[in-house]
Scaffold this motif. Structure first.
Motif, PDB file in Angstrom:
ATOM      1  N   ASN A   1      -5.129  -0.499  -2.976  1.00  0.00           N
ATOM      2  CA  ASN A   1      -5.815   0.337  -3.966  1.00  0.00           C
ATOM      3  C   ASN A   1      -7.097  -0.299  -4.482  1.00  0.00           C
ATOM      4  O   ASN A   1      -8.086   0.396  -4.702  1.00  0.00           O
TER       5      ASN A   1
ATOM      6  N   THR B   1       0.823  -1.211   0.000  1.00  0.00           N
ATOM      7  CA  THR B   1       0.000   0.000   0.000  1.00  0.00           C
ATOM      8  C   THR B   1       0.856   1.260   0.000  1.00  0.00           C
ATOM      9  O   THR B   1       0.501   2.241  -0.651  1.00  0.00           O
TER      10      THR B   1
ATOM     11  N   LYS C   1      -6.497  13.007  -1.335  1.00  0.00           N
ATOM     12  CA  LYS C   1      -7.547  12.007  -1.108  1.00  0.00           C
ATOM     13  C   LYS C   1      -7.652  11.672   0.380  1.00  0.00           C
ATOM     14  O   LYS C   1      -8.747  11.615   0.949  1.00  0.00           O
ATOM     15  N   ALA C   2      -6.513  11.465   1.026  1.00  0.00           N
ATOM     16  CA  ALA C   2      -6.515  11.162   2.459  1.00  0.00           C
ATOM     17  C   ALA C   2      -6.963  12.379   3.273  1.00  0.00           C
ATOM     18  O   ALA C   2      -7.729  12.235   4.232  1.00  0.00           O
TER      19      ALA C   2
ATOM     20  N   VAL D   1      -4.821   0.810   3.037  1.00  0.00           N
ATOM     21  CA  VAL D   1      -5.806  -0.008   2.329  1.00  0.00           C
ATOM     22  C   VAL D   1      -5.304  -0.227   0.906  1.00  0.00           C
ATOM     23  O   VAL D   1      -4.897   0.734   0.232  1.00  0.00           O
TER      24      VAL D   1
ATOM     25  N   PHE E   1     -10.651  12.544   3.164  1.00  0.00           N
ATOM     26  CA  PHE E   1     -11.222  11.477   3.989  1.00  0.00           C
ATOM     27  C   PHE E   1     -11.273  11.910   5.456  1.00  0.00           C
ATOM     28  O   PHE E   1     -12.303  11.775   6.123  1.00  0.00           O
TER      29      PHE E   1
ATOM     30  N   THR F   1       0.654   3.983  -3.066  1.00  0.00           N
ATOM     31  CA  THR F   1       0.236   5.342  -2.769  1.00  0.00           C
ATOM     32  C   THR F   1       1.302   6.384  -3.090  1.00  0.00           C
ATOM     33  O   THR F   1       0.988   7.464  -3.573  1.00  0.00           O
TER      34      THR F   1
ATOM     35  N   TYR G   1      -9.253  -1.776  -3.052  1.00  0.00           N
ATOM     36  CA  TYR G   1     -10.334  -1.681  -2.066  1.00  0.00           C
ATOM     37  C   TYR G   1     -10.685  -0.243  -1.711  1.00  0.00           C
ATOM     38  O   TYR G   1     -11.524  -0.011  -0.846  1.00  0.00           O
ATOM     39  N   HIS G   2     -10.053   0.723  -2.382  1.00  0.00           N
ATOM     40  CA  HIS G   2     -10.428   2.124  -2.158  1.00  0.00           C
ATOM     41  C   HIS G   2     -11.867   2.314  -2.629  1.00  0.00           C
ATOM     42  O   HIS G   2     -12.291   1.738  -3.627  1.00  0.00           O
ATOM     43  N   GLY G   3     -12.628   3.093  -1.884  1.00  0.00           N
ATOM     44  CA  GLY G   3     -14.013   3.341  -2.229  1.00  0.00           C
ATOM     45  C   GLY G   3     -14.970   2.257  -1.763  1.00  0.00           C
ATOM     46  O   GLY G   3     -16.162   2.319  -2.041  1.00  0.00           O
TER      47      GLY G   3
ATOM     48  N   GLY H   1     -11.315   1.747   4.598  1.00  0.00           N
ATOM     49  CA  GLY H   1     -10.688   2.801   5.395  1.00  0.00           C
ATOM     50  C   GLY H   1     -11.628   3.328   6.457  1.00  0.00           C
ATOM     51  O   GLY H   1     -11.227   3.598   7.592  1.00  0.00           O
TER      52      GLY H   1
END
Length: 174
Positions: A101, A24, A138-139, A99, A142, A28, A103-105, A109
């Protein structure tokens, strides 16, 4: 997709934590950093000795997110002396929410964040805090969506590159 479950990591999860961490982190941050700095960071920070020490630190806890039996992410939280910046005994640090990639969305997370929030409340902490790279919008979004606000900055030395992390906090109501 099977339901995501979360379980506390143990010392025997060394290889799992290393694998998720390396994968990860690379996914990222590789595009924004040099290959040499990336390989050095992965080698040093996810070494057997380093991850074993983290897993055995009584002021740190890891939680692994699983889809079925497959690990898809993890959470690392710190209290007391394990915090990367001194924030006092009433604070809980979210050091990592990693997480994969793919599994993003898919709310992985969010589930890991909620695990940290639950623990903070059980331990009567008054504040959650974390550091996030200023180049990771993006983070940042979030965490803002989850009620965090910026309160400071610090330098994260990544090989030869001094990068700025935004420190964010969320005050917890009684």
């Amino acid at each position: 997709m099977e339901p995501i479950t979360i379980r506390k990591a143990e010392g025997s999860d060394l290889a799992t934590v290393q694998q998720i961490g390396r994968e990860t982190f690379f996914e990222t941050f590789a595009a924004a950093n040099t290959e040499a700095d990336m390989q050095k960071y992965l080698r040093e920070n996810f070494s057997d000795a380093n991850v074993s020490a983290e897993l055995s630190n009584p002021d740190s806890e890891f939680f692994i997110a699983l889809e079925g039996e497959a690990p898809v992410g993890y959470l690392k939280i710190n209290t007391g002396q394990a915090q990367t910046e001194p924030q006092g005994e009433t604070a809980l640090e979210i050091e990592r929410i990693y997480v994969k990639n793919a599994y993003h969305g898919k709310k992985v997370g969010q589930l890991l964040y909620e695990q940290a929030l639950t623990i903070a409340r059980k331990q009567n902490k008054t504040r959650l805090w974390l550091g996030v790279w200023e180049e990771n919008p993006k983070a940042i979004r979030f965490y803002e969506k989850n009620g965090f606000v910026a309160f400071d900055k610090h330098i994260f030395q990544f090989g030869d590159d001094a990068q700025t992390d935004i420190l964010m906090k969320k005050e917890l109501a009684d």
